[in-house]
Write a protein that holds these residues in place. Structure first.
Motif, PDB file in Angstrom:
ATOM      1  N   TYR A  65       0.823  -1.210   0.000  1.00 12.12           N
ATOM      2  CA  TYR A  65       0.000   0.000   0.000  1.00 12.12           C
ATOM      3  C   TYR A  65       0.860   1.265   0.000  1.00 12.12           C
ATOM      4  CZ  TYR A  65      -3.660   3.327   1.302  1.00 12.12           C
ATOM      5  OH  TYR A  65      -4.525   4.391   1.319  1.00 12.12           O
ATOM      6  N   ASP A  98      -1.628  -6.348  -3.510  1.00  8.30           N
ATOM      7  CA  ASP A  98      -3.003  -5.872  -3.436  1.00  8.30           C
ATOM      8  C   ASP A  98      -3.464  -5.499  -4.831  1.00  8.30           C
ATOM      9  OD1 ASP A  98      -5.395  -4.395  -2.973  1.00  8.30           O
ATOM     10  OD2 ASP A  98      -4.728  -3.930  -0.935  1.00  8.30           O
ATOM     11  N   ARG A 100      -6.054  -4.169  -5.847  1.00  7.28           N
ATOM     12  CA  ARG A 100      -6.778  -2.901  -5.951  1.00  7.28           C
ATOM     13  C   ARG A 100      -5.852  -1.733  -6.228  1.00  7.28           C
ATOM     14  NH1 ARG A 100      -9.323  -3.137  -0.081  1.00  7.28           N
ATOM     15  NH2 ARG A 100      -7.068  -3.389   0.238  1.00  7.28           N
ATOM     16  N   HIS A 128       0.105  -9.758   3.170  1.00  6.64           N
ATOM     17  CA  HIS A 128      -1.077  -8.994   2.771  1.00  6.64           C
ATOM     18  C   HIS A 128      -1.446  -9.467   1.373  1.00  6.64           C
ATOM     19  CE1 HIS A 128      -3.509  -5.194   2.363  1.00  6.64           C
ATOM     20  NE2 HIS A 128      -3.240  -5.414   1.084  1.00  6.64           N
ATOM     21  N   CYS A 129      -2.639 -10.014   1.220  1.00  8.37           N
ATOM     22  CA  CYS A 129      -3.040 -10.575  -0.072  1.00  8.37           C
ATOM     23  C   CYS A 129      -4.483 -10.220  -0.360  1.00  8.37           C
ATOM     24  CB  CYS A 129      -2.857 -12.094  -0.038  1.00  8.37           C
ATOM     25  SG  CYS A 129      -3.395 -12.928  -1.541  1.00  8.37           S
ATOM     26  N   VAL A 130      -4.706  -9.374  -1.364  1.00  8.37           N
ATOM     27  CA  VAL A 130      -6.058  -8.953  -1.724  1.00  8.37           C
ATOM     28  C   VAL A 130      -6.319  -9.272  -3.187  1.00  8.37           C
ATOM     29  CG1 VAL A 130      -7.656  -7.011  -1.895  1.00  8.37           C
ATOM     30  CG2 VAL A 130      -6.041  -7.123   0.009  1.00  8.37           C
TER      31      VAL A 130
END
Length: 255
Positions: A65, A98, A100, A128-130
């Motif tokens: 991010y 991510d 997004r 962190h995995c989106v």
């Protein structure tokens, strides 16, 4: 005893009342906290918390991010910090991908280098995995890690959950599982093996159902435990026992 396996107690959101936040958590039997860093600038604050009287464990990593904040020397700084603080750091993280966010190629490159560092230092990884479970699992497998880790805020399918478990990871369950509309995730949670998941809050983010718009706190990991217990026809005591054991095993915590 409960462990919040993912909370950002170093964030400025907690500066006014951090000790009170920790005290409220301890009143709910949350006795240990894992705090992952997100940027090089956050390393000192995370490491300072590790030295505090509370049972706080730190991880160092570069979050996707904050990609724009990771300068050219960020990876070198992470490597140096992992080497210098080898005895203080329990994992590499928070790192990951991510979908997004923009700059997918740069995110993947950053993630892969950190996976390589995790292997070099024999550290577990907090991921962190989106919207990228399959690709993240593929790259974790290719990295040939010596230890597993935690898939933070897991929100995938049963098949994806099983694949991460096969790779030596456990799944982080937090605020998302408390929402009745999360039918798919709640179904996965009900069928996981006892050694396949841990509890987390992601404080100050990811508020639980009923607490939307409020700052999240580690004390609410107890409410996550209650929801998970209900979904699994279990008790908070048994969920606390198994998830504490799981965090201790994955991160080799001495608590």
């Amino acid at each position: 005893m409960l462990i919040d396996s993912h909370c950002h107690l170093d964030f400025a959101d907690f500066t006014p009342d951090r000790e009170a936040v920790i005290a409220r958590a301890e009143q709910e039997d949350v006795s240990a906290f894992v705090v992952p860093a997100t940027t090089v600038a956050s390393f000192p604050a995370v490491l300072a918390l590790v030295d505090s009287p509370a049972r706080i464990f730190g991880a160092l990593g570069l979050h996707p991010y904050f990609l724009s904040e990771h300068g050219d020397d960020a990876l070198a700084a992470l490597h140096q910090a992992l080497d210098q603080h080898a005895g203080q750091v329990v994992a590499l993280g928070e790192c990951g991908f991510d979908a997004r966010l923009a700059d997918h190629d740069a995110q993947w490159q950053l993630f892969e280098v950190q996976l390589s560092m995790a292997r070099e230092f024999s550290l577990p990884v907090i991921v962190h995995c989106v919207r990228a479970n399959d690709e993240v699992a593929k790259r974790i497998k290719q990295a040939r890690l010596t230890r597993g880790g935690i898939i933070h805020a897991f929100a995938g399918s049963q098949v994806q959950a099983e694949r991460f478990l096969e790779l030596g990871f456990v799944l982080g369950l937090g605020g998302s599982v408390t929402y009745p509309r999360a039918n798919k995730l709640r179904g996965v949670v009900a069928s996981l093996p006892d050694d396949g998941f841990v509890l987390e809050t992601d404080s100050p983010d990811m508020p639980l159902c009923g607490f939307q718009g409020q700052r999240n706190e580690p004390s609410r990991v107890a409410k996550v435990a209650d929801v998970v217990a209900e979904l699994r026809a279990s008790s908070r005591h048994d969920i606390a026992l198994s998830t504490t054991t799981n965090v201790q095993r994955i991160l080799q915590l001495n608590v």
